[in-house]
Design an enzyme around this catalytic site. Structure first.
Site: not given
Length: 405
Positions: A75-76
């Site tokens: 995830k970013d």
């Protein structure tokens, strides 16, 4: 890549990711923990850090080895995200009082196996697009209607190609055995680098001075420093590149696969929902593919979104489509001077290849206006990116989605 599925509708413009809360992501689990076993599955909300950063912090706090921990998806950092991690041999009470900035542990339950990449059904997104144009809500609804009917182009997009948008170029150079070019790309184009020390190092390297480049590199760029050390010790370019961390080299090769796949999607953008004779159709419920011999018989299944045309993530075991679809796939390889055998590499770098649908369904969508902003929520299957939806709605400059527009 400038083609859009919804090209006949203007984009709404706008900005994303001004704060992490503007871009919220929640994993949709493939299965729930059973309640027993040696792996503790924790659902974690994180803000302003990558998944790998979070795992490093947890490993230090709980005295774990990162390689023994598990995750379903990366995830970013520039987002507020909820995801599940697996921690071997950890007891729930060890999490009590654990304070990690930017992190909140929501739940903890036992399961029998380690969580592996891909062990998720998909992701839900809740995104605020700021400073949108006039009539943004109506235009966004028209575009989303197209995406619901036809499907979302299953692009990887610029976020897959690294900070300098060149990870695929490094991978391609490795495939070609052009290790001099791979080194140039790893060190980076000075015109694209913001960090002054890194830019100075890249300039020195391109001027033929690896010693000055090594001295200028920022401390955090340890892998690049080791690469230059090998050159300064008289090792050849091939040895230096192949000594780069295998995980990073595989990411470069994967980026090249992704770039080639995106080219296929772009070439078929006007008929993503249409099966061609010789297509390898992707079965969404199974993840398997089959050869389309009778389009009249199979197209109704595509219309119901049971199946879709697929494209290759090229590898040495790839099966290409037949007919016109196969001509496109082979022609792309020929144009780039790459063969399937190019992906058979040494030192654990070989890429087998697989098929990927050219489109994916958009579900659970909601749209609303909030002053000068647009709020959009939707869900996508695993392996698909919200930027593929946002590029259709916003129609920004191609590289802008990676940087928050």
């Amino acid at each position: 890549m400038t083609s859009y599925l919804s090209a006949h509708f203007d984009g709404i413009g706008g900005q994303i990711k001004e704060v992490p809360e503007d871009f919220q992501v929640e994993e949709i689990p493939l299965y729930l923990p059973c309640g027993s076993g040696e792996h503790l599955y924790i659902e974690v909300e994180k803000r302003g850090m990558t998944t790998l950063d979070l795992m490093r912090r947890l490993a230090r706090a709980l005295d774990l080895k990162e390689r023994d921990m598990g995750y379903a998806g990366l995830k970013d950092a520039r987002a507020l995200t909820r995801q599940t991690l697996s921690l071997p041999g950890v007891r729930p009470e060890q999490l009590e009082g654990l304070e990690l900035p930017g992190t909140r542990i929501i739940s903890a339950q036992y399961h029998r196996n380690k969580l592996r990449p891909g062990h998720l059904a998909g992701n839900r997104f809740h995104i605020r697009i700021r400073q949108v144009g006039e009539q943004a809500l109506d235009r966004a609804r028209d575009i989303v209607h197209v995406l619901e009917q036809v499907g979302v182009p299953n692009l990887f997009g610029s976020q897959r190609y690294g900070l300098l948008n060149n990870s695929h170029l490094i991978g391609r150079a490795v495939l070609e055995g052009n290790f001099s070019e791979a080194l140039r790309q790893i060190m980076g184009d000075p015109a694209l680098i913001r960090d002054p020390r890194w830019r100075q190092a890249a300039e020195a390297y391109r001027a033929g001075d690896p010693a000055e480049a090594r001295a200028a590199l920022p401390p955090a760029m340890r892998d690049e420093r080791r690469l230059l050390d090998m050159l300064l010790q008289g090792r050849d370019e091939r040895a230096a590149v192949l000594a780069f961390p295998r995980r990073k080299l595989r990411l470069f090769l994967s980026a090249c696969q992704s770039w080639l796949f995106d080219r296929i999607v772009a070439m078929r953008m006007e008929s993503l929902e249409t099966l061609w004779p010789g297509d390898l159709a992707y079965i969404h419920g199974k993840g398997a593919c089959f050869l389309v011999e009778n389009t009249e018989q199979e197209q109704p299944r595509a219309d119901r979104f049971e199946i879709s045309p697929s494209g290759p993530l090229f590898g040495y075991k790839s099966t290409l489509a037949q007919g016109q679809a196969g001509v496109i796939e082979q022609a792309l390889l020929d144009h780039e001077g790459i063969s399937l055998e190019s992906f058979r590499l040494s030192k654990g770098l070989s890429m087998e290849g697989e098929r990927r649908p050219l489109r994916v369904p958009l579900t659970e969508k909601e749209l609303d206006a909030d002053g000068d902003d647009l709020i959009i929520s939707f869900a996508l299957p695993r392996g698909s990116y919200a930027t593929s939806v946002l590029r259709e709605i916003m129609k920004p400059a191609e590289a802008d989605l990676q940087n928050g527009v």
